[in-house]
Structures are given as C-alpha cells and as structure tokens.
Design an enzyme around this catalytic site. Structure first.
Site, short mmCIF file in Angstrom:
data_model
loop_
_atom_site.label_atom_id
_atom_site.label_comp_id
_atom_site.label_asym_id
_atom_site.label_seq_id
_atom_site.Cartn_x
_atom_site.Cartn_y
_atom_site.Cartn_z
N ASP A 1 2.59 42.71 26.26
CA ASP A 1 1.06 42.12 26.07
C ASP A 1 -0.34 42.18 26.65
OD1 ASP A 1 -0.43 40.60 23.71
OD2 ASP A 1 1.31 39.07 23.87
N ASP A 2 -0.97 41.40 26.34
CA ASP A 2 -2.01 41.54 27.71
C ASP A 2 -1.81 41.31 29.10
OD1 ASP A 2 -3.76 41.54 25.47
OD2 ASP A 2 -3.75 39.14 25.51
#
Length: 458
Positions: free
Chosen positions: A260-261
């Site tokens: 993800d981020d």
C-alpha cells in the site's frame, strides 16, 4: 502536522563487534551457559546508564520458544532505572519468537545485526485493545484491535534501533485470515507508540507486517531513519510509515516496498509513494518531502479526502523527486468516500490549499495528473514548477484531468490543463520550501557506546 521526509535509499551502518565467551558454566538442568561480551554503539536521542540482555530474563533465541514473557519481564525490570539514566535491552543474535510487548520510558530496545524478532502466530499472545479515539472503530473491523508487536503509550524518550536487525511480522498468517474474513478485530502493526514524546526508530529491517509497519500516533518529536521495509506488493494494507496526528516528525534514509502507501500522513478517520489522508479529519499541515526516488508505485504524491471529512491539507512542499513507472505522477481527489460510519456531516468540507511541487523528473508515466476537487470547495494554491514527466508509450491521450482546482505552473511538461496556467520562466523557482527549518531538524543525536556481559544458554 509537521513532517520532514528525506529519502535517499541509504542505510546507516553502525559498528557492532562480539567477543568470544569468557566462562562456561553448567546449570542444575545440565544446560551449558556461556558468559558473552558485546560491544556496540549507535546514535541516539539519549544514551543509557543501565543495560541488560534478553537472555538475562530467560530469553531463548531458537525460533520456537515463546519469548513474550521474557520481553515483558525484562522491560518491567528495566523500567526502575527511568530516573537513573535510563536503560536498554539488548537482543543478541538468534530468532526470538514473541507476541506483543510494551516499552517503557527512557528506554532503548537494541537488536543485534543477526537478531530476528519473529511475530507469534498464536493469537492469544496479542492482547485486544480499544479502537483509536480519533477513528472510533478498527480499520479492518468495527470492533477493537490487536495490540501491535512493539507497543507503548504515554512514554517519553524511547528508542527502537539496532545494527539493521530484523523484525519479521510473519504476516502471511494474518493476511490469509483477513482475506477469509476470519478476524474479529483489526490486525496488529509492527511498531505503534501512542501519546508519546521523543521517539527514535532507526536502523532496522521490517518484514511482512500483518498490517501497517510503523505507526506513531498522537505523538511528537519523532525520528524515523535508516529503516528498510519489505512486504509483497499484493499484501493488504502493509503501509510503510504512517505518522498519525503527530507533530515535529522527520523520516529519512528509508527504503520501502509494500502492499500500500510507502508513507501515509494521517490525522484521524472520520497506494502511493507519499499519501496525505485519507484519514485527515484533524488536519495535515507543513509536510516537506525532498530527495525521493519512487519506482513502480501507483502514484507519486497523493492527497485523498472527501465530503464529510472536514479538516485540511495545506502547506505541502515536495521537491527533487525522481519517479519511474507509475500510473499517476500526481493525484488529488475529493471523492475518497471511505467513512468510519454513516453518521458523518455532509456539510463538513475539507480545505486543500498551498500544495507545492518543484524539480520533479519522471519516466514511463501513464497519466500526468488527476486533480479533482470538490464542487463549491475547490482545491486552491496548487503550484507546480520545473517538472518533466516522460509519458509511457501507451499513455492516456489526455495526460491531465483537472476539475474544481486553482493554481499555476512554470516549466512543466507535458503542458498542464487550463486551470493551471503557465506563468512563464520567471516563476521557475516558485513552489519552494519555507526558509525556516523545523525544530526536529535541529536535533543532534548523541553517540552511545557500550560494553556489556550477558549469559547465553545452550
């Protein structure tokens, strides 16, 4: 929110030398014990007057024996030295299986270069705690959440460091349970410190976290440096570093591959290199990111918000950013409609203002930017200067999508949308960082050196 992030994909190397054992003992159970000596040093916000090894409290580094009680006993014992120069717990070479444990103030957890903390897959070793106050529920489930592997709350002066020792979350177990919807509570993080001041997390490798890797929340004066974070890109929500409702925070020299981020700045909840939001109901302000390399992320810099979030994202500064292969170079959207519940205020509009990008180079980009503000609530003060985006062979015919935004550009390729008019070469140095530095950047770390003896059983 104040955050300074400098990422050069460079790890600090700290010397760590071990001597051979001095004395061999034989216990009543016929086990042998070696008296070991260790010499190590590190740069820290503070040095410690007292030291101990995990093995002094019954720790066994065989990868099978649970060390949860050993960690808890060691930290409880060392907490008595908080007012006497502080303490540190040394984790020698070995594989140390453990469930969740909590740190204490004026304390350092130091991992040997060959030490591996293995996160237990026995759920009973993960206590359940209430959701974060600013979230009101767990991220995975409406109920509570599992305590993080390394946890702490209401602490002062805490260091988690080593000579690139490893914390292995063994996340596949948790990811499978998550995908099968078998978990009643939100998955644990690897490191979470709450309501704390003076935090250093440095020179470690974090592998396969069950969910987010590093989560300082409601805290201040934080340094995260020299961290390597690795998880499969298909792993769910394995964000790298998520400072949440924090102030005076610096992240530098980190290498992150996640599902993800990489870095997500958050401030409460009503997949990018840097994400601001979507949990930002408390506001995000004065974020500075420079000297960053991003490879194969979905987007370079992303701001996520929605009607009902309220709060603000403003005074954001990004410069000297190199990007390679991604869908969007820049992305700001006001339609990220993920809410904690259905009781949000539809009139709570977020403020997005003074967003600055300069000196950016990218290659193999599918879409230059997607800037979509909110009707009757435009994103204002967008400034983009000295930016060259090399578009992919199969790039979209319309590289820019712009609605409900206001701003300017100078020296940007490909030509931006009409809502971001070019102001000419005289504005090429616009969009720069503020001249004043952040307080965290003035902090000088101390060099801490130690020689200690500890018992190793075999």
């Amino acid at each position: 929110m104040k955050l300074l992030w400098k990422s050069h994909m460079r790890l600090q190397v700290i010397k760590l030398v071990f001597a051979l054992f001095v004395v061999t003992l034989r216990t009543a159970e016929s086990k042998k014990a070696k008296i070991m000596t260790a010499s190590f040093e590190y740069n820290g916000i503070n040095c410690r007057a007292h030291s101990a090894s995990l093995t002094d409290f019954g720790g066994v580094g065989d990868g099978v024996t649970s060390n949860t009680k050993a960690f808890q006993s060691a930290i409880s014992n060392l907490s008595q030295y908080g007012s006497e120069g502080g303490s540190q717990l040394y984790v020698p070479a070995g594989k140390w299986l453990t469930g969740s444990f909590s740190l204490t103030s004026h304390f350092t957890l130091f991992l040997d270069k060959d030490a591996v903390l293995l996160a237990s897959q026995d759920i009973t070793e993960w206590p359940v705690i209430e959701p974060l106050p600013s979230y009101g529920r767990g991220r995975d489930a409406p109920a509570a959440r599992f305590t993080s592997l390394i946890f702490g709350t209401n602490l002062t002066d805490v260091i988690v460091t080593g000579e690139n020792g490893t914390i292995d979350g063994q996340g596949a177990f948790w990811w499978q349970q998550f995908h099968r919807k078998k978990l009643k509570y939100t998955r644990p993080y690897l490191i979470e410190l709450m309501f704390s001041d003076g935090i250093q997390i440095s020179n470690l490798t974090l592998l396969d976290s069950p969910s987010w890797n590093i989560h300082p929340v409601y805290s201040s004066n934080i340094i995260v440096q020299g961290i390597t974070i690795i998880a499969p890109v298909t792993s769910p929500n394995t964000d790298g570093i998520n400072p949440d409702s924090c102030t005076n925070t610096k992240i530098e020299d980190c290498y992150i591959v996640s599902g993800d981020d990489c870095v997500a700045v958050k401030s409460g909840w009503d997949d990018a290199t840097i994400a601001l939001g979507s949990e930002m109901s408390g506001g995000i302000q004065d974020v500075r990111a420079e000297d960053i390399t991003a490879i194969r992320t979905e987007s370079g810099v992303r701001i996520k918000t929605a009607v009902g979030r309220g709060g603000y994202v403003k005074d954001i500064y990004v410069k000297r950013f190199n990007m390679h292969t991604m869908k969007w170079a820049f992305k700001m959207t006001g339609d990220y409609n993920s809410h904690a519940d259905t009781h949000f205020d539809p009139n709570a509009l977020p403020e997005i203002a003074n967003i600055n990008y300069r000196d950016v180079v990218a290659e193999n980009v599918t879409i230059a930017a997607r800037f979509e503000g909110i009707s009757n609530d435009p994103f204002k003060g967008i400034c983009i200067a000295n930016v060259t985006l090399g578009m992919a062979v199969k790039a979209k015919k319309r590289p820019w999508t712009c609605t409900d935004i206001e701003g300017m550009t100078s020296g940007v390729t490909p030509t931006p949308c009409d809502l971001l008019p070019d102001q000419g070469p005289e504005k090429i140095t616009a969009c720069d960082f503020p001249e004043e530095s952040l307080p965290i950047d003035k902090l000088e770390l101390k060099k801490c050196s130690y020689n200690m003896k500890y018992v190793e059983m075999y």
